[in-house]
Design a protein around this motif. Structure first.
Motif, short mmCIF file in Angstrom:
data_model
loop_
_atom_site.label_atom_id
_atom_site.label_comp_id
_atom_site.label_asym_id
_atom_site.label_seq_id
_atom_site.Cartn_x
_atom_site.Cartn_y
_atom_site.Cartn_z
N GLY A 39 0.78 -1.23 0.00
CA GLY A 39 0.00 0.00 0.00
C GLY A 39 0.81 1.27 0.00
N THR A 40 2.14 1.17 0.18
CA THR A 40 2.96 2.38 0.30
C THR A 40 4.10 2.42 -0.71
OG1 THR A 40 4.34 1.29 1.97
CG2 THR A 40 2.47 2.56 2.76
N MET A 41 4.20 1.47 -1.59
CA MET A 41 5.33 1.39 -2.50
C MET A 41 5.19 2.37 -3.65
SD MET A 41 6.87 -2.06 -4.29
CE MET A 41 6.96 -2.85 -2.68
N ASP A 42 6.27 3.12 -3.93
CA ASP A 42 6.27 4.06 -5.05
C ASP A 42 6.93 3.41 -6.27
OD1 ASP A 42 8.99 4.07 -4.51
OD2 ASP A 42 9.00 6.07 -3.63
N GLU A 43 7.10 4.19 -7.35
CA GLU A 43 7.63 3.63 -8.60
C GLU A 43 9.04 3.09 -8.43
OE1 GLU A 43 6.01 6.44 -8.32
OE2 GLU A 43 4.31 6.35 -9.71
N ASP A 44 9.88 3.78 -7.66
CA ASP A 44 11.24 3.29 -7.44
C ASP A 44 11.21 1.98 -6.67
OD1 ASP A 44 12.43 5.34 -8.81
OD2 ASP A 44 12.82 6.56 -7.02
N GLY A 45 10.28 1.85 -5.74
CA GLY A 45 10.13 0.59 -5.01
C GLY A 45 9.74 -0.55 -5.93
N PHE A 96 29.34 14.57 -20.46
CA PHE A 96 28.78 14.11 -21.74
C PHE A 96 29.37 12.76 -22.13
CE2 PHE A 96 29.21 13.81 -26.38
CZ PHE A 96 27.87 13.86 -26.75
N LEU A 97 30.67 12.61 -21.98
CA LEU A 97 31.33 11.35 -22.33
C LEU A 97 30.91 10.22 -21.41
CD1 LEU A 97 34.93 12.66 -23.13
CD2 LEU A 97 33.14 12.00 -24.75
N ASN A 98 30.52 10.56 -20.18
CA ASN A 98 30.06 9.54 -19.22
C ASN A 98 28.56 9.28 -19.31
OD1 ASN A 98 32.62 9.13 -18.15
ND2 ASN A 98 32.39 10.75 -16.62
N GLY A 99 27.90 9.92 -20.29
CA GLY A 99 26.47 9.71 -20.46
C GLY A 99 25.62 10.42 -19.43
N GLN A 100 26.15 11.47 -18.81
CA GLN A 100 25.41 12.23 -17.80
C GLN A 100 24.83 13.49 -18.43
OE1 GLN A 100 28.48 12.90 -14.91
NE2 GLN A 100 28.46 10.79 -14.16
N TRP A 101 23.60 13.83 -18.02
CA TRP A 101 22.92 15.01 -18.57
C TRP A 101 22.36 15.82 -17.42
CZ3 TRP A 101 18.16 17.24 -18.20
CH2 TRP A 101 17.81 18.20 -19.16
N VAL A 102 22.72 17.10 -17.39
CA VAL A 102 22.21 18.02 -16.36
C VAL A 102 21.93 19.36 -17.02
CG1 VAL A 102 22.60 19.09 -14.11
CG2 VAL A 102 23.67 16.90 -14.63
N ARG A 103 20.80 19.98 -16.64
CA ARG A 103 20.50 21.33 -17.12
C ARG A 103 20.16 22.21 -15.92
NH1 ARG A 103 16.37 23.22 -22.03
NH2 ARG A 103 16.56 25.47 -21.63
N HIS A 104 20.58 23.49 -15.99
CA HIS A 104 20.44 24.39 -14.86
C HIS A 104 19.62 25.63 -15.22
CE1 HIS A 104 23.84 22.11 -13.14
NE2 HIS A 104 24.39 22.23 -14.34
N TRP A 105 18.89 26.14 -14.22
CA TRP A 105 18.15 27.40 -14.33
C TRP A 105 18.51 28.28 -13.14
CZ3 TRP A 105 16.35 22.73 -15.80
CH2 TRP A 105 15.73 22.61 -17.05
N THR A 109 18.24 10.58 -14.92
CA THR A 109 18.59 9.32 -14.27
C THR A 109 18.08 8.17 -15.12
OG1 THR A 109 16.58 8.90 -12.97
CG2 THR A 109 18.16 10.50 -12.07
N HIS A 110 18.46 6.96 -14.71
CA HIS A 110 17.96 5.76 -15.36
C HIS A 110 16.79 5.15 -14.59
CE1 HIS A 110 21.28 5.80 -18.17
NE2 HIS A 110 22.14 5.88 -17.17
N LEU A 111 16.33 5.86 -13.57
CA LEU A 111 15.21 5.40 -12.76
C LEU A 111 13.91 5.95 -13.31
CD1 LEU A 111 16.86 5.88 -9.25
CD2 LEU A 111 16.71 3.77 -10.61
N PHE A 148 10.83 17.46 -24.02
CA PHE A 148 10.42 16.15 -23.52
C PHE A 148 10.72 16.12 -22.03
CE2 PHE A 148 11.54 11.73 -22.39
CZ PHE A 148 10.31 11.14 -22.64
N LEU A 149 9.69 15.99 -21.22
CA LEU A 149 9.85 16.05 -19.77
C LEU A 149 9.43 14.74 -19.14
CD1 LEU A 149 10.74 18.10 -17.60
CD2 LEU A 149 8.33 18.69 -17.30
N ARG A 150 10.35 14.15 -18.42
CA ARG A 150 10.06 12.92 -17.67
C ARG A 150 9.55 13.30 -16.28
NH1 ARG A 150 14.22 9.97 -16.21
NH2 ARG A 150 13.14 7.97 -16.41
N PRO A 151 9.08 12.33 -15.50
CA PRO A 151 8.74 12.64 -14.11
C PRO A 151 9.95 13.21 -13.38
CG PRO A 151 7.88 10.48 -14.73
CD PRO A 151 8.74 10.93 -15.87
#
Length: 329
Positions: A34-40, A227-236, A253-255, A286-289
């Motif tokens: 009853g309490t598990m979220d998507e990551d769970g 970028f070479l490590n496959g990491q993506w970050v954007r800042h405001w 993330t990959h989650l 394109f926006l993910r959760p």
């Protein structure tokens, strides 16, 4: 339900990842249904995949195991069936080696027989044998029985953190009255962002929530490396009359959900949140959760106004096993 007066004669043993994982996945799913979220749910799927891999490969868990923390922990067995589980995750918390106790699950029919206490006591004993400085655990704020259990065993509350998730299909249409000027983050903004991140994500918690400053640091070479490590970050960055009041960093993330790290001038957290979320939604094709880990009770109304759902509030608890050694000069 087994009578509370019945003395169970079960066996507590170490987890055997070659044969226990499928049963443990079923037990955790039953206990937290009853309490598990998507990551769970993702974690349950991961356990079942590992269980299947261990059946298919005579040489063990192989590469799949290497991409996650090693499976450690204890189970409680009764008449050959696993009715209790506790997982142990080793962490390096700054200069300290610690264990996180997780997935404490007891079959509903066998609760109130001291199984959770026995599992936790065995985990603490194991942590001491490995020279861990402390053991940590997280318990939901709506589970007072578990809170009392851990307090009685020597744990103390350190902080409370809430996790919020914004799903693309649950976004609210909000009249957006811009109070701040929004732009991409500049190199000069990093000093303040780092300071505010330390306030909202102190060292005492960031070791377990995935915040790594090297993923957010400015600079061309650091951006190329990410970028070479496959990491993506954007800042405001948000400014009021040319004064920086907040910075938001969205990390892919990959989650199930991406991480949104919010940094704001103290007291400005609600305004920064209400301003930056519409801006992110406007700028991202394109926006993910998105998920935000934040101190409990901070900007709650603003999270709700922006359409976030609160997954849970967790009480972080610690039991010190070794006292830091102070050296007098």
């Amino acid at each position: 339900m087994v009578s509370d007066n019945l003395i169970l004669k079960g066996k507590l043993r170490s987890l055997d990842s070659s044969r226990d994982l499928g049963v443990i996945a079923d037990l955790i799913e039953l206990c937290f249904m009853g309490t598990m979220d998507e990551d769970g749910r993702d974690y349950i799927g991961y356990l079942r995949k590992m269980a299947q891999e261990s059946k298919n490969m005579t040489w063990g868990l192989g590469a799949l195991q290497n991409s996650f923390s090693p499976m450690q922990g204890f189970v409680y067995e009764l008449n050959g069936s696993i009715i209790g589980n506790l997982s142990m995750l080793p962490f390096q918390k700054g200069d300290e080696f610690v264990y996180l106790i997780a997935n404490v699950a007891v079959h509903p029919a066998y609760r109130r027989h001291g199984i959770a206490r026995d599992l936790t006591a065995r985990a603490i004993q194991h942590a001491r044998s490995k020279n861990a400085v402390s053991t940590w655990l997280q318990v939901r704020d709506d589970n007072p029985a578990a809170q009392q259990l851990y307090l009685s065993m020597g744990f103390s509350e350190c902080c409370r953190r809430s996790t919020w998730t914004l799903r693309p299909d649950s976004r609210k249409i909000i009249e957006w009255n811009k109070r701040f000027n929004s732009s991409g983050r500049s190199f000069q903004d990093w000093k303040k962002q780092k300071e505010w991140l330390s306030n909202l994500y102190p060292e005492n918690v960031r070791w377990n929530i995935g915040l790594k400053e090297n993923k957010l640091e400015p600079g061309i070479l650091k951006s190329i490396r990410r970028f070479l490590n496959g990491q993506w970050v954007r800042h405001w960055s948000l400014k009021k009359n040319d004064r920086l009041v907040g910075v938001a960093s969205l990390e892919r993330t990959h989650l199930y959900a991406d991480n949104l790290w919010l940094a704001a001038e103290p007291g400005m957290e609600p305004g920064v949140l209400e301003e930056v979320i519409p801006q992110i939604q406007k700028d991202m094709f394109f926006l993910r959760p998105m998920t935000v880990n934040f101190p409990d009770k901070v900007a709650e109304e603003s999270f709700q106004l922006m359409g976030f759902d609160k997954n849970h509030t967790l009480i972080w608890m610690e039991e010190r096993l070794m006292r830091p050694v102070s050296i007098e000069v």
